[in-house]
Motif scaffolding. Structure first.
Motif, PDB file in Angstrom:
ATOM      1  N   ARG A  93      -8.604  31.510  17.287  1.00 33.94           N
ATOM      2  CA  ARG A  93      -9.029  30.202  17.757  1.00 33.94           C
ATOM      3  C   ARG A  93     -10.530  30.102  17.985  1.00 33.94           C
ATOM      4  O   ARG A  93     -11.169  29.187  17.451  1.00 33.94           O
ATOM      5  N   PHE A 125     -13.288  27.681  15.791  1.00 34.73           N
ATOM      6  CA  PHE A 125     -14.323  26.813  16.349  1.00 34.73           C
ATOM      7  C   PHE A 125     -15.701  27.239  15.857  1.00 34.73           C
ATOM      8  O   PHE A 125     -16.552  26.404  15.538  1.00 34.73           O
ATOM      9  N   GLY A 147     -16.415  25.981  12.538  1.00 30.24           N
ATOM     10  CA  GLY A 147     -16.721  24.551  12.589  1.00 30.24           C
ATOM     11  C   GLY A 147     -18.133  24.299  13.077  1.00 30.24           C
ATOM     12  O   GLY A 147     -18.860  23.462  12.539  1.00 30.24           O
ATOM     13  N   HIS A 169     -13.885  22.891   8.598  1.00 29.76           N
ATOM     14  CA  HIS A 169     -12.681  22.934   9.415  1.00 29.76           C
ATOM     15  C   HIS A 169     -11.485  23.443   8.645  1.00 29.76           C
ATOM     16  O   HIS A 169     -10.358  23.297   9.108  1.00 29.76           O
ATOM     17  N   ALA A 200      -5.060  15.935  12.888  1.00 29.92           N
ATOM     18  CA  ALA A 200      -5.450  16.672  14.104  1.00 29.92           C
ATOM     19  C   ALA A 200      -5.941  15.739  15.197  1.00 29.92           C
ATOM     20  O   ALA A 200      -5.624  15.918  16.371  1.00 29.92           O
ATOM     21  N   VAL A 201      -6.696  14.735  14.789  1.00 34.50           N
ATOM     22  CA  VAL A 201      -7.251  13.855  15.810  1.00 34.50           C
ATOM     23  C   VAL A 201      -6.135  13.101  16.512  1.00 34.50           C
ATOM     24  O   VAL A 201      -6.112  12.989  17.741  1.00 34.50           O
ATOM     25  N   ARG A 260      -4.255  15.314  18.902  1.00 36.65           N
ATOM     26  CA  ARG A 260      -4.967  15.568  20.139  1.00 36.65           C
ATOM     27  C   ARG A 260      -4.907  14.371  21.076  1.00 36.65           C
ATOM     28  O   ARG A 260      -4.706  14.519  22.279  1.00 36.65           O
ATOM     29  N   LEU A 317      -2.614  11.947  25.875  1.00 35.58           N
ATOM     30  CA  LEU A 317      -1.868  10.889  26.549  1.00 35.58           C
ATOM     31  C   LEU A 317      -0.664  11.451  27.265  1.00 35.58           C
ATOM     32  O   LEU A 317      -0.378  11.107  28.406  1.00 35.58           O
TER      33      LEU A 317
END
Lengths: 265, 758
Positions: free
Chosen positions: B200, B204, B207, B213, B504-505, B508, B513
């Protein structure tokens, strides 16, 4: 009522990116309601402060939040020894006395509160205050400005289409690298090349927007970092304090950010 | 089971059970196990037989105890027998046989009696806690003990047992090494850092540095020069699972260096080079210069990368004239200005590279310089073996991503050199997600039954009987349908993973939420008859009313309420034949859309902490309703779950009622405040042995009512169904939603769930 508390006396530093200044002057001349759209910390508030100063108008700012009620905007009765006394809210203040009212982060407020501004965006420019049974006609100099961060849209929290369409909008974003470096250098007193390095680091962080971060580092946080560095803090420590730690709690992300910052130096 | 094996014969007056007493091994054994030890040895056979060992295991013990006895002394052989008896009692004779098979090899690795005894004790403990896992453990024992010492082995095994919870299937998979966590934990116990531990932050990092990505993955098969070096291609970078011998922080730096270097290639080596007639040595040298070129460009942008890469260049100058040695020194000379090398060739290489600084943006530089240097080495008669060559330093990739094969190779050497390039470029754009789990020595092991076979004779999972409602007679038929729990097959998780990345967005946002709802944001309730504070507006209104002589409203208070989110969800996916249909406009099947939707929803629920399970169902008559468990409540929604999701195949029919009752039973056991069964289907219930179309519809409706009575809410998402009305009949008008465009399912499923569970 004297709004001198809300006047901006000295010129705030604002570095124009395109034609936003003249655009806003034209919008104000027509008293068009305006929306400033852009990510956090990229200069929206600084812009409106600058425009208020330039146009010579007082600026009434309201920081919107989820618990804000209509009364917080419009006003309420307060109790004192003699009974009740009406107290104008910030919106009413601006409407009566001809200030620019700036609703910052309006999407945070509940939608039933936000729609209170609709009558002010119509041709008639009125604000009904039912508790007083009064229809306040806006002062000629009044203008409504809102700010809106598109990144925080969600199913639950968004501006209603009927609200959005009542405003003209200007886009804001992080400036191009040379301009951002100029801004950072100006606001912090750092040498140009160190400011450029900070901007380079911010640009890296913005690569993760939508891939782990909601936003990359903002111009404002770069300025914080720069101010720390101007005081003698090392770049690594300044970036950790002003960029890495505020941006995320995720240890993997923090690790990656620190490594990327090390690679930039 | 004692004495029932075909050739276990009673022998002597002591009544010991000894197999095949004519076998010459006995002679050897009697010579080894003498005196009192001999008596104990013979007695062991009886113990083993009593514990359930049959002929095969007893023979195994005969041979292996002698082998170990010779190596570690008679006590070792006896200890094996004791442990064998424990294992046989706990896990059966075959497990003991497997233990005996592998024990001598472990004994050779451990080489002393005491650690061997300790190892046996750990195996006995494992047999008690995870009897189903002794066989896979034995299969992999040699590899394990080559990497771990006994305390490390114990730690690894117990971690795996605990991580699997009480779930024998998960334990089995852990010990079969099918679970990548097993491998990861294994290398961690060996002190090394495994790729999956830091995947992980590395993702990142990629990126941040390169704006790239694309997913980082572990190597599989023989790629990367036998798994020792990273490799990259147009789809992304693949990394070794671990670098042997490199531990802790240095390992993390090494992985970062890999990502920085391979990422530099992906950024600056835009086009692959054609191999043409280049010899392997030239290919290697062009690759080396190209490595230096992209690193130089990267360091212009990121000066700090020099500090990251430099420590891995450890070549020292000397007189050796082997190609790998010279090349490592050249590599160092190109990145390290302080490094001086004696060799004229290295100096020449550095000079040529530096001279062309203005052209570093042009990949042609690498070809030119590399070929010249290659010729030089050829003339110097330096030996180069492409079969054994491994790129140095270890952070650099295997260069397969730089080349493509544009014509038939002339020499076999050349083929090998570019073997990696050819396979990566041409044949294998999407290699399988799961690497081959069987280590080489399994070829010599007897074949053990694979629980993942869908052949029912091989042992599908447990079955359950459920009633079915007959609307014609107005009664349920008891024990009418048989639900068979199937273990899932595995598919390639790539495609599902890609869908997750594409969305992915959205994922997330959704999980943000969901977590927001979970934590229970306080909502303000105003004008309440009671509460912990005054509602100011109401108080003022009341005061005004009093002043006006009107009776005021008594609801003057406000309070905040936190909504706790406590809901378990079971997603039930229809995988009947109709889901194989291709969705017009998308070009792939309904089932694939369902998969992606579940993946997105699942990821968000996982991130938000909502407990959930996923079942897939199809049926072939009332006695064969298959329910496949893609994810259990206790299991994480990880790559394994994704690969099971990917492994779902369409087929057969839709006996919805039975599958719902089965899911409902599982949900009823959940202790949460709310329980939701979310059905995703593309059609109406139907099955091959039911002629009346209304029968199963009415049964499904009855099942919904039964579940409601048991406290389980149901909701149905119908895909492109003409039977929108039918689904509403089954689930209720407000509990069914039809999605007219199947392609929108991934978006809609998530927001439907959100609205349902607020």
């Amino acid at each position: 009522m004297d709004l001198s508390d809300y006047r901006i006396d000295s010129e705030p530093y604002y570095r124009p990116l395109a034609d936003e200044v003249s655009l806003f002057e034209a919008a104000y001349a027509e008293r068009l309601p305006m929306m400033l759209k852009g990510p956090t910390g990229c200069g929206k508030t600084r812009f409106i402060e600058y425009m208020a100063w330039k146009l010579g108008r007082p600026l009434v700012t309201v920081a919107c939040h989820e618990d804000m009620t209509g009364a917080d905007l419009v006003g309420r009765f307060l109790l004192d020894a003699d009974g009740t006394r009406w107290h104008d809210g910030p919106l009413t203040l601006a409407v009566r006395h001809g200030a620019i009212c700036y609703l910052d982060e309006i999407v945070e407020a509940r939608q039933d509160t936000t729609v209170l501004v609709h009558p002010l965006t119509d041709e008639r420019r009125v604000l009904p205050i039912d508790k007083l049974n009064e229809l306040v006609h806006a002062h000629d100099d009044f203008q409504l400005v809102i700010s809106y961060n598109p990144g925080y849209q969600s199913v639950l929290k968004d501006l209603k289409e009927s609200t959005k369409q009542r405003f003209g909008a200007v886009d804001f974003d992080y400036p191009p690298a040379e301009v951002e470096a100029e801004i950072v250098a100006h606001e912090t007193g750092l040498e140009r090349n160190r400011a450029e390095l900070l901007v380079h680091i911010a640009e890296r962080s913005r690569q993760l927007r939508g891939h782990g971060l909601d936003e990359g580092a903002s111009t404002r946080s770069l300025i914080y970092a720069g101010r720390l560095m101007a005081h003698g803090t090392s770049l690594e420590a300044a970036c950790r304090t002003a960029l890495v730690v505020p941006l995320t709690d995720d240890p993997d992300l923090r690790e990656a950010l620190s490594s990327a910052i090390a690679a930039c130096v | 089971m004692t004495g029932s094996g075909a050739s276990v014969a009673r022998l002597n007056v002591q009544g010991d059970y000894l197999p095949d007493t004519s076998d010459p091994a006995w002679e050897r054994g009697r010579k080894l196990f003498v005196g009192e030890a001999g008596g104990r040895w013979l007695a062991t056979f009886r113990q083993l037989a009593d514990a359930g060992c049959l002929h095969g295991a007893l023979i195994g013990y005969l041979y292996r105890s002698i082998e170990i006895g010779h190596h570690l002394g008679p006590e070792g052989g006896l200890a094996l027998g004791q442990t064998g008896a424990v294992v046989a009692k706990a896990a059966g004779g075959r497990s003991a046989a497997a233990l005996f098979e592998v024990a001598p090899r472990v004994a050779r690795l451990l080489d002393r009696a005491e650690p061997f005894q300790n190892w046996l004790d750990v195996v006995a403990d494992i047999a008690a806690l995870a009897p189903e896992s002794v066989v896979p453990l034995a299969d992999h024992a040699e590899g394990l003990m080559a990497e771990l010492d006994v305390p490390g082995f114990k730690a690894w095994a117990f971690t795996g047992i605990r991580a699997a919870g009480r779930d024998p299937v998960a334990r089995f998979e852990f010990f079969s090494n099918a679970d990548p966590r097993a491998r990861g934990l294994r290398t961690r116990e060996g002190g090394e850092l495994a790729f999956i531990d830091i995947e992980r932050p590395l993702q990142f990092y990629q990126g941040l540095l390169w704006g790239d990505h694309s997913p980082l993955r572990a190597l599989s098969g023989q790629a990367g020069q036998g798994g020792r070096r990273a490799t990259f291609d147009e789809t992304g970078i693949r990394l070794p699972e671990a670098f042997p011998g490199v531990t802790g922080a240095r390992a993390f730096d090494l992985y970062k260096a890999v990502v920085a270097h391979a990422g530099a290639h992906r950024a600056f080596t835009r086009v692959r080079f054609p191999v043409r007639r280049l010899k392997p040595l030239q290919v290697a040298l062009v690759s080396l210069i190209e490595d230096a070129r992209v690193e130089a460009l990267a360091m212009r942008r990121f000066p700090g990368l020099r500090r990251l890469w430099l420590p891995f260049h450890v070549a020292e100058t000397g007189d050796d004239l082997t190609a790998p040695g010279l090349m490592a020194r050249l590599a160092r000379a190109l990145i390290d200005p302080e490094f001086d090398d004696r060799s004229a060739w290295v100096q020449k290489g550095r000079a040529m590279f530096q001279e062309r600084e203005a052209d570093w943006h042009d990949p042609e530089v690498s070809r030119t310089i590399g070929m010249l240097l290659g010729n030089d080495l050829g003339q110097m008669r330096v030996q180069f073996n492409p079969r054994t060559y491994v790129v140095e330093p270890p952070y650099r990739d295997d260069n397969a991503g730089l080349w493509y094969q544009d014509q038939e190779p002339e020499e076999s050497e050349q083929a090998e050199m570019t073997e990696g390039a050819a396979s990566t470029a041409a044949n294998d754009p999407e290699p399988a997600e799961e690497p081959d789990p069987a280590p080489p020595q399994s070829e010599t092991m007897p074949v053990r039954p694979n629980p993942r076979d869908s052949d029912p004779d091989a042992g599908a999972g447990p079955t359950a009987l459920y009633p079915e409602w007959d609307y014609v007679i107005g009664r349920t038929h008891a024990d009418w349908t048989t639900v068979v729990e199937r273990l899932p097959g595995r598919g390639r998780a790539d495609e599902v993973q890609k869908a997750l990345e594409r969305n992915a967005v959205a994922v997330r946002k959704l999980s943000g939420l969901l977590s927001g709802l979970r934590v229970g944001r306080p909502t303000r309730l105003k004008r309440q008859p009671e509460g912990d504070r005054f509602d100011l507006d109401a108080v003022i209104d009341a005061r005004i009313d009093l002043a006006a002589g009107v009776t005021p409203d008594h609801r003057l208070y406000a309070r905040s309420e936190r909504r706790e989110r406590d809901i378990s969800t079971l997603v039930l996916l229809d995988t009947s034949q109709s889901t194989a249909d291709i969705v017009p406009g998308l070009g792939y099947s309904v089932l694939r859309v369902e998969r992606e939707a579940v993946a997105i929803l699942g990821r968000a629920m996982e991130d938000a902490g909502d407990p959930f399970a996923v079942h897939a169902f199809c049926s072939n008559g009332r006695s064969a309703v298959d329910v496949t468990t893609v994810k259990r409540f206790e299991a994480p929604f990880d790559r394994l779950a994704l690969s099971r999701l990917a492994g779902l195949k369409p087929g057969l029919s839709t006996r919805m009622g039975a599958a719902m009752r089965h899911g409902g039973r599982l949900l009823q056991r959940r202790a949460s405040h709310r329980r939701l069964l979310l059905v995703v289907t593309d059609g109406e219930p139907s099955d091959v042995d039911v002629a009346d179309p209304r029968y199963l519809i009415e049964d499904a409706r009855h099942a919904v009512q039964e579940l409601a009575g048991a406290g389980v809410d149901t909701f149905c998402v119908g895909l492109d169904t003409d039977g929108g009305r039918t689904l509403r009949r089954i689930f209720g008008r407000r509990n069914a939603v039809s999605i007219d465009r199947v392609a929108r399912l991934p978006d809609r499923l998530a927001s439907i769930y959100l609205r349902l569970t607020q």
